[in-house]
Motif scaffolding. Structure first.
Motif, PDB file in Angstrom:
ATOM      1  N   GLU A  55       0.839  -1.213   0.000  1.00 38.56           N
ATOM      2  CA  GLU A  55       0.000   0.000   0.000  1.00 38.56           C
ATOM      3  C   GLU A  55       0.866   1.253   0.000  1.00 38.56           C
ATOM      4  O   GLU A  55       0.535   2.270  -0.608  1.00 38.56           O
ATOM      5  CB  GLU A  55      -0.899   0.012   1.244  1.00 38.56           C
ATOM      6  CG  GLU A  55      -2.038  -0.992   1.177  1.00 38.56           C
ATOM      7  CD  GLU A  55      -2.697  -1.217   2.538  1.00 38.56           C
ATOM      8  OE1 GLU A  55      -2.375  -0.483   3.494  1.00 38.56           O
ATOM      9  OE2 GLU A  55      -3.518  -2.135   2.644  1.00 38.56           O
ATOM     10  N   LEU A  56       2.015   1.162   0.698  1.00 34.73           N
ATOM     11  CA  LEU A  56       2.897   2.324   0.763  1.00 34.73           C
ATOM     12  C   LEU A  56       3.588   2.588  -0.569  1.00 34.73           C
ATOM     13  O   LEU A  56       4.090   3.677  -0.801  1.00 34.73           O
ATOM     14  CB  LEU A  56       3.954   2.113   1.856  1.00 34.73           C
ATOM     15  CG  LEU A  56       3.457   2.235   3.304  1.00 34.73           C
ATOM     16  CD1 LEU A  56       4.513   1.741   4.276  1.00 34.73           C
ATOM     17  CD2 LEU A  56       3.068   3.674   3.621  1.00 34.73           C
ATOM     18  N   GLY A  57       3.630   1.549  -1.435  1.00 34.16           N
ATOM     19  CA  GLY A  57       4.199   1.755  -2.756  1.00 34.16           C
ATOM     20  C   GLY A  57       5.523   1.052  -3.009  1.00 34.16           C
ATOM     21  O   GLY A  57       6.123   1.214  -4.061  1.00 34.16           O
ATOM     22  N   ASP A 126      -9.377  -1.798  15.178  1.00 36.98           N
ATOM     23  CA  ASP A 126     -10.011  -0.868  14.225  1.00 36.98           C
ATOM     24  C   ASP A 126      -9.803  -1.376  12.789  1.00 36.98           C
ATOM     25  O   ASP A 126     -10.738  -1.437  11.989  1.00 36.98           O
ATOM     26  CB  ASP A 126      -9.396   0.530  14.343  1.00 36.98           C
ATOM     27  CG  ASP A 126      -9.565   1.131  15.727  1.00 36.98           C
ATOM     28  OD1 ASP A 126     -10.412   0.630  16.494  1.00 36.98           O
ATOM     29  OD2 ASP A 126      -8.835   2.096  16.048  1.00 36.98           O
ATOM     30  N   GLN A 127      -8.550  -1.718  12.491  1.00 40.69           N
ATOM     31  CA  GLN A 127      -8.203  -2.141  11.134  1.00 40.69           C
ATOM     32  C   GLN A 127      -8.987  -3.399  10.733  1.00 40.69           C
ATOM     33  O   GLN A 127      -9.550  -3.483   9.644  1.00 40.69           O
ATOM     34  CB  GLN A 127      -6.685  -2.424  11.077  1.00 40.69           C
ATOM     35  CG  GLN A 127      -6.152  -2.684   9.699  1.00 40.69           C
ATOM     36  CD  GLN A 127      -6.238  -1.458   8.803  1.00 40.69           C
ATOM     37  OE1 GLN A 127      -6.196  -0.326   9.276  1.00 40.69           O
ATOM     38  NE2 GLN A 127      -6.407  -1.689   7.513  1.00 40.69           N
ATOM     39  N   TYR A 456       1.340  -4.626  10.530  1.00 46.27           N
ATOM     40  CA  TYR A 456       0.561  -3.457  10.098  1.00 46.27           C
ATOM     41  C   TYR A 456       1.191  -2.141  10.559  1.00 46.27           C
ATOM     42  O   TYR A 456       1.211  -1.161   9.829  1.00 46.27           O
ATOM     43  CB  TYR A 456      -0.861  -3.504  10.687  1.00 46.27           C
ATOM     44  CG  TYR A 456      -1.836  -4.445  10.011  1.00 46.27           C
ATOM     45  CD1 TYR A 456      -1.964  -4.477   8.628  1.00 46.27           C
ATOM     46  CD2 TYR A 456      -2.666  -5.267  10.770  1.00 46.27           C
ATOM     47  CE1 TYR A 456      -2.885  -5.322   8.022  1.00 46.27           C
ATOM     48  CE2 TYR A 456      -3.582  -6.117  10.173  1.00 46.27           C
ATOM     49  CZ  TYR A 456      -3.699  -6.146   8.798  1.00 46.27           C
ATOM     50  OH  TYR A 456      -4.611  -6.976   8.199  1.00 46.27           O
ATOM     51  N   PHE A 457       1.643  -2.120  11.809  1.00 46.45           N
ATOM     52  CA  PHE A 457       1.909  -0.808  12.414  1.00 46.45           C
ATOM     53  C   PHE A 457       3.339  -0.533  12.844  1.00 46.45           C
ATOM     54  O   PHE A 457       3.652   0.581  13.222  1.00 46.45           O
ATOM     55  CB  PHE A 457       0.961  -0.592  13.598  1.00 46.45           C
ATOM     56  CG  PHE A 457      -0.479  -0.563  13.179  1.00 46.45           C
ATOM     57  CD1 PHE A 457      -0.945   0.469  12.383  1.00 46.45           C
ATOM     58  CD2 PHE A 457      -1.366  -1.578  13.545  1.00 46.45           C
ATOM     59  CE1 PHE A 457      -2.257   0.517  11.969  1.00 46.45           C
ATOM     60  CE2 PHE A 457      -2.690  -1.548  13.128  1.00 46.45           C
ATOM     61  CZ  PHE A 457      -3.142  -0.496  12.341  1.00 46.45           C
ATOM     62  N   ILE A 458       4.210  -1.534  12.840  1.00 46.91           N
ATOM     63  CA  ILE A 458       5.572  -1.256  13.308  1.00 46.91           C
ATOM     64  C   ILE A 458       6.574  -1.332  12.149  1.00 46.91           C
ATOM     65  O   ILE A 458       7.218  -0.345  11.809  1.00 46.91           O
ATOM     66  CB  ILE A 458       5.954  -2.184  14.475  1.00 46.91           C
ATOM     67  CG1 ILE A 458       4.981  -1.939  15.643  1.00 46.91           C
ATOM     68  CG2 ILE A 458       7.403  -1.905  14.918  1.00 46.91           C
ATOM     69  CD1 ILE A 458       5.081  -2.907  16.776  1.00 46.91           C
TER      70      ILE A 458
ATOM     71  N   HIS B 133      -6.947   0.836   3.510  1.00 46.39           N
ATOM     72  CA  HIS B 133      -5.510   0.969   3.739  1.00 46.39           C
ATOM     73  C   HIS B 133      -5.201   0.814   5.218  1.00 46.39           C
ATOM     74  O   HIS B 133      -5.977   1.256   6.060  1.00 46.39           O
ATOM     75  CB  HIS B 133      -5.060   2.366   3.305  1.00 46.39           C
ATOM     76  CG  HIS B 133      -4.441   2.387   1.948  1.00 46.39           C
ATOM     77  ND1 HIS B 133      -5.111   1.946   0.837  1.00 46.39           N
ATOM     78  CD2 HIS B 133      -3.212   2.792   1.530  1.00 46.39           C
ATOM     79  CE1 HIS B 133      -4.320   2.092  -0.221  1.00 46.39           C
ATOM     80  NE2 HIS B 133      -3.164   2.598   0.175  1.00 46.39           N
ATOM     81  N   THR B 134      -4.047   0.227   5.497  1.00 53.05           N
ATOM     82  CA  THR B 134      -3.610   0.157   6.889  1.00 53.05           C
ATOM     83  C   THR B 134      -3.542   1.568   7.460  1.00 53.05           C
ATOM     84  O   THR B 134      -2.951   2.461   6.842  1.00 53.05           O
ATOM     85  CB  THR B 134      -2.211  -0.490   6.971  1.00 53.05           C
ATOM     86  OG1 THR B 134      -2.286  -1.775   6.386  1.00 53.05           O
ATOM     87  CG2 THR B 134      -1.748  -0.602   8.415  1.00 53.05           C
TER      88      THR B 134
END
Lengths: 646, 246
Positions: A55-57, A126-127, A456-458, B133-134
């Motif tokens: 997703e970030l590319g 949430d995700q 996902y987050f780190i 999206h995350t």
């Protein structure tokens, strides 16, 4: 010692992660497209990381040995996922989740990493909800929680008894979306067999295509291992048949340090072993301990009569039942942490009170059925009860389940710093295959939390801090000498194994080795047996390399060859586990040395000498590994002896 | 217990396959079907013969890897289980047992009992998700989902992607598989935004991949190890028509 730099950000605990994120280096969108990242493994950590990085590319390549990424073993997690949402208003908070995790881990995990884990836990829920994960809900339509071992609050979110499956399918969906968009490339039925290091940095992997046997080279500016635990070293475990430690073991051999290899979790509620042909053990979720009560008969003669099928559980009146967890640990009762519950079951069975084959205790739902009604129990545990019924051929609504502890999870794994990077620059380890968050014992419902937190987050943040310096590095051609050498050594190992053509099947040796490991490095350990085992492992290794038999050839689908490669590594991993267990002269969490216990059989920790992470460095086949220490300090939590009695 | 096994052997996707007959003896009734095959494989290895290839991994009925067509039924004679959960006590001593791979054109045989099910991944790839999206998700409890809907969604989401539904269907239809994902997401408020696009894309991909049509025989539901109901196919049809017509 220089390599052990934890990179823990300065400042107060609650501000470390925010401070890190605010000051780390980032990669701009145009440069992300130029950077390749390899992710090995598609469980919760791998799939969530691949999806998020895509997703970030970044250009992501993701690998799994299964025929589909959806089959990674995270899918088998049943009970739930922790998060400090405090939806139940029972006093939960980020600090409380942090505190429970450190305490549950018996003060052998890193404060900063655990706090960050607790901090991002809420975002995971949430995700997942946004992805359509069908968590349990109450009649108002909001999320339900249940309680779990090692905590006094209800913070566990769940999707019936299939939480791992639902979370994994959520992450898998997110990853498939990126594959569709072309940011992630998927490689199925591919096993990573070596890691490629160029100028001291991880720059790629060598894989074997399991269908054709082709050995292939893949470049990445960074490599992320998300390959899970090595618990199948024990042969019998709750791990999937293909779960293995080979990826992290190759990393270790190439210079990544291995932390706390002997910290392995034994899950208290599994279906007992029933025969010598058995291939794996099946877990019954810990969530069952919310409503089930664990007992054995008070009298040895009753237990014996049950074992001989002269009596059944029905013949034992309430007054003659020993609810031993409630007796020994009144404050937590049946919800003590896993290590405590497992050892208590072993203690009763060893003392002659076991039922079934003798290595089993009852997990009884009759009180809960009376209290809540059969429909509520069915709603909460329906699929688990069905699974038990199908496997054991006994209806748990009518009869108590029989359970016994089994190998389930590895707290140990590759050593990583605050950024989840190993001691090899550019090589990351996320999820179960790193060591960082669970200390000497993991709390229930925290594995899913950690896998998704990392993915996902780190990692999507921390990996940029490294890649920002790499934006000018062009893709390294696959003809590079280091790729060639890695491929050569992989091929040599395969040829060597194929040419042995001995008498013994791989499973036969694995079973023998696993049983030995279970007996000496399982629920209880002692110096004498561990020392003896080191010698026995040497003999087994020799037997493996001189006597295994692999039919077929190496350029076809050949499961015996796949197993052989994994077992060769398990034997070496087992040796490091035993060495680690030997060097840690204390009892803590899942590591119980019989020499170090109190009079009433509780673990005796030694904080003066062992409040550290044991970090092992490979020094080649001809040298003993070197032991380094990462000392642990607790500035935000009072160190105490774990006490689940009061 | 003793059994005679007639097992499909095929060297690779191009080779011509055939049934081979094997005898296994002294099997415990508490042995699982796959453990029985392990025992047979060990005996084949003893004779330096190639063991039988079959997919399996978790061996607890959740990963969806295993899938054998046993005596004419996907996952064998028991109901609501996967092959790895099938036990030999479900057979009679002396039985002849016929073991085949999934038979469906979109699932070509790779070797022996191993088939290629990547068509399922392709269908999911076409749209079997909610695009989020995350990091962009709202606070979880801002989305209320009626309990009944959440339960329906979970019933559908229980699919393990094993392919028994396709193997059971005379048309090799993947409708139950597709319906389980469509239904899981269609009943949730989070999934509504993309619902029409999702069903159009997934059904189109399913058709392209060569899966047949549904003729409501219900064989898929009967053989589904997770008991996923035909009502989800009804919902898939409703969603599809709504997406096409409205």
């Amino acid at each position: 010692m220089e390599k052990i730099n934890t990179k823990i950000p300065k400042g107060p605990l609650e501000e470390k992660w925010a401070h890190y994120k605010a000051t780390q280096k980032l990669v701009n969108p145009a440069n992300k497209r130029k950077l390749d990242i390899i992710v090995v493994g598609t469980g919760l950590a791998g799939a969530s990381a691949a999806a998020s990085l895509g997703e970030l590319g970044f250009n992501v390549k993701v690998f799994c040995y299964q025929d589909s990424p959806r089959r990674a073993h995270s899918i088998a997690a049943q009970g739930g996922i922790n998060a400090a949402k405090n939806y139940t208003n029972d006093g939960d908070s980020v600090y409380r989740l942090f505190y429970d995790t450190i305490k549950g881990g018996d003060y052998r995990s890193r404060e900063s990493n655990v706090y960050r884990l607790a901090e991002v836990s809420g975002s995971i829920i949430d995700q997942c909800v946004a992805q359509g994960v069908p968590f349990a809900r109450d009649y108002g339509g909001l999320l339900e929680n249940r309680s779990f071992g090692g905590a006094q609050v209800s913070r566990t979110f769940y999707a019936r008894g299939q939480t791992g499956q639902q979370l994994l399918l959520g992450a898998y969906g997110a990853m498939m979306r990126q594959i569709n968009k072309g940011t992630v490339a998927l490689y199925i039925r591919m096993e990573m067999l070596d890691i490629v290091i160029i100028d001291g940095k991880a720059r790629g992997i060598v894989t074997r295509n399991l269908l054709t046997g082709n050995i292939e080279r893949h470049f990445g500016h960074a490599v992320v291992l998300a390959t899970g635990g090595y618990g199948r070293a024990f042969f019998l475990s709750t791990m999937a048949m293909g779960s293995n430690g080979s990826a992290i073991w190759q990393a270790y051999k190439k210079g990544a340090y291995f932390a706390n290899p002997s910290f392995v979790q034994i899950h208290p509620t599994c279906i007992p072993v029933h025969g010598d042909y058995q291939s794996k053990l099946t877990l019954m979720s810990e969530s069952l301990r919310n409503d089930g009560r664990i007992w054995v008969p008070k009298k040895k003669e009753d237990a014996e009569a049950i074992r001989n099928r002269i009596k059944s559980h029905r013949d034992i009146p309430e007054s003659e039942r020993d609810y031993y967890l409630e007796r020994r640990y009144p404050a937590f009762g049946n919800l003590v942490p896993r290590d405590v519950a497992s050892r208590a079951a072993k203690e009763r069975c060893d003392a002659g009170y076991g039922v079934g084959s003798g290595l089993a205790v009852y997990l009884d739902f009759s009180d809960a059925v009376k209290r809540l009604g059969i429909d509520t129990i069915r709603e909460r545990y329906g699929n688990l009860f069905q699974m038990y019924d199908k496997l054991v051929d006994e209806d748990p609504y009518q009869n108590p389940m029989m359970i016994y502890p089994a190998i389930h999870y590895c707290m140990g794994g590759l050593w990583v710093d605050y950024e989840l990077m190993t001691t090899i620059p550019g090589l990351y380890s996320i999820g179960e295959c790193n060591f960082s968050d669970h200390g000497a014992n993991r709390l229930g419902a925290s594995a899913l939390m950690q896998g998704l937190a990392d993915g996902y987050f780190i990692l999507p943040y921390t990996i940029q801090n490294y890649l920002a310096d790499d934006i000018l590095t062009p893709k390294i051609p696959l003809e590079h000498h280091a790729f060639e050498m890695a491929e050569k050594s992989v091929k040599e190992k395969i040829t060597k194994m194929m040419q042995i053509r001995g008498k013994t099947s791989v499973d036969t040796i694995h079973r023998k080795f696993g049983l030995l490991l279970w007996e000496t490095a399982g629920m209880e350990r002692n110096r004498q047996d561990l020392e003896k085992t080191i010698q026995e492992f040497k003999a087994l290794k020799e037997e493996f390399w001189s006597d295994i038999r692999i039919p077929g050839n190496d350029h076809e689908l050949n499961p015996e060859l796949e197993k052989a490669g994994r077992v060769a590594d398990f034997i070496e991993i087992g040796a490091l586990m035993v060495r680690d267990a030997l060097s840690r002269e204390e009892s803590c969490g899942g590591h119980f040395r019989t020499e170090y216990q109190t009079e009433d059989g509780e673990a005796m920790r030694n904080d003066n000498d062992f409040m550290h992470v044991a970090v092992w460095e490979c020094r080649g086949p001809d040298h003993e590994p070197a032991l380094h220490e990462e000392s642990l300090s607790y500035e935000n939590i009072k160190i105490q002896t774990r006490d689940y009695k009061h | 217990m003793d059994f005679i096994l007639k097992i499909w052997r095929q060297q690779d996707s191009q080779a011509k396959g055939k049934f081979e007959t094997y005898q296994v003896t002294g099997i415990s009734p508490d042995c699982s079907f796959l453990e029985m095959l392990d025992i047979l494989n060990n005996r084949l290895i003893d004779r330096f013969e190639k063991p039988i290839c079959y997919d399996h991994d978790c061996r607890e009925g959740i990963c969806g890897s295993c899938g054998l067509y046993i005596n004419g039924r996907p996952h064998g004679p028991d109901s609501a289980i996967t092959t790895c959960q099938l036990h030999m006590r479900r057979f009679r001593d002396g039985d002849t047992i016929i073991v085949e791979p999934w038979r469906a054109k979109p699932f070509p045989v790779i070797k022996d009992l191993v088939v290629d099910r990547s068509a399922f991944d392709e269908i999911i790839m076409a749209g079997g998700y909610i695009s989020v999206h995350t990091g962009s998700a709202p606070e979880a409890n801002t989305i209320a989902v009626p309990k009944v809907k959440a339960e329906i969604s979970m019933d559908a989401a229980a699919c393990i992607g094993c392919g028994a539904c396709v193997a059971a269907c005379k048309n090799a239809s993947a409708m139950l598989f597709v319906a389980s994902k469509i239904s899981q997401l269609a009943v949730l408020p989070q999934g509504i935004v993309e619902a029409k696009e999702r069903v159009r894309k997934m059904v189109a991909r399913m058709d392209e991949l060569g899966f047949g049509n549904c003729t409501n025989t219900g064989a898929c539901e009967a053989e589904c190890p997770k008991g996923i109901s035909l009502t989800h196919i009804a919902r898939l049809n409703r969603e599809y028509f709504a997406a096409k017509l409205l």
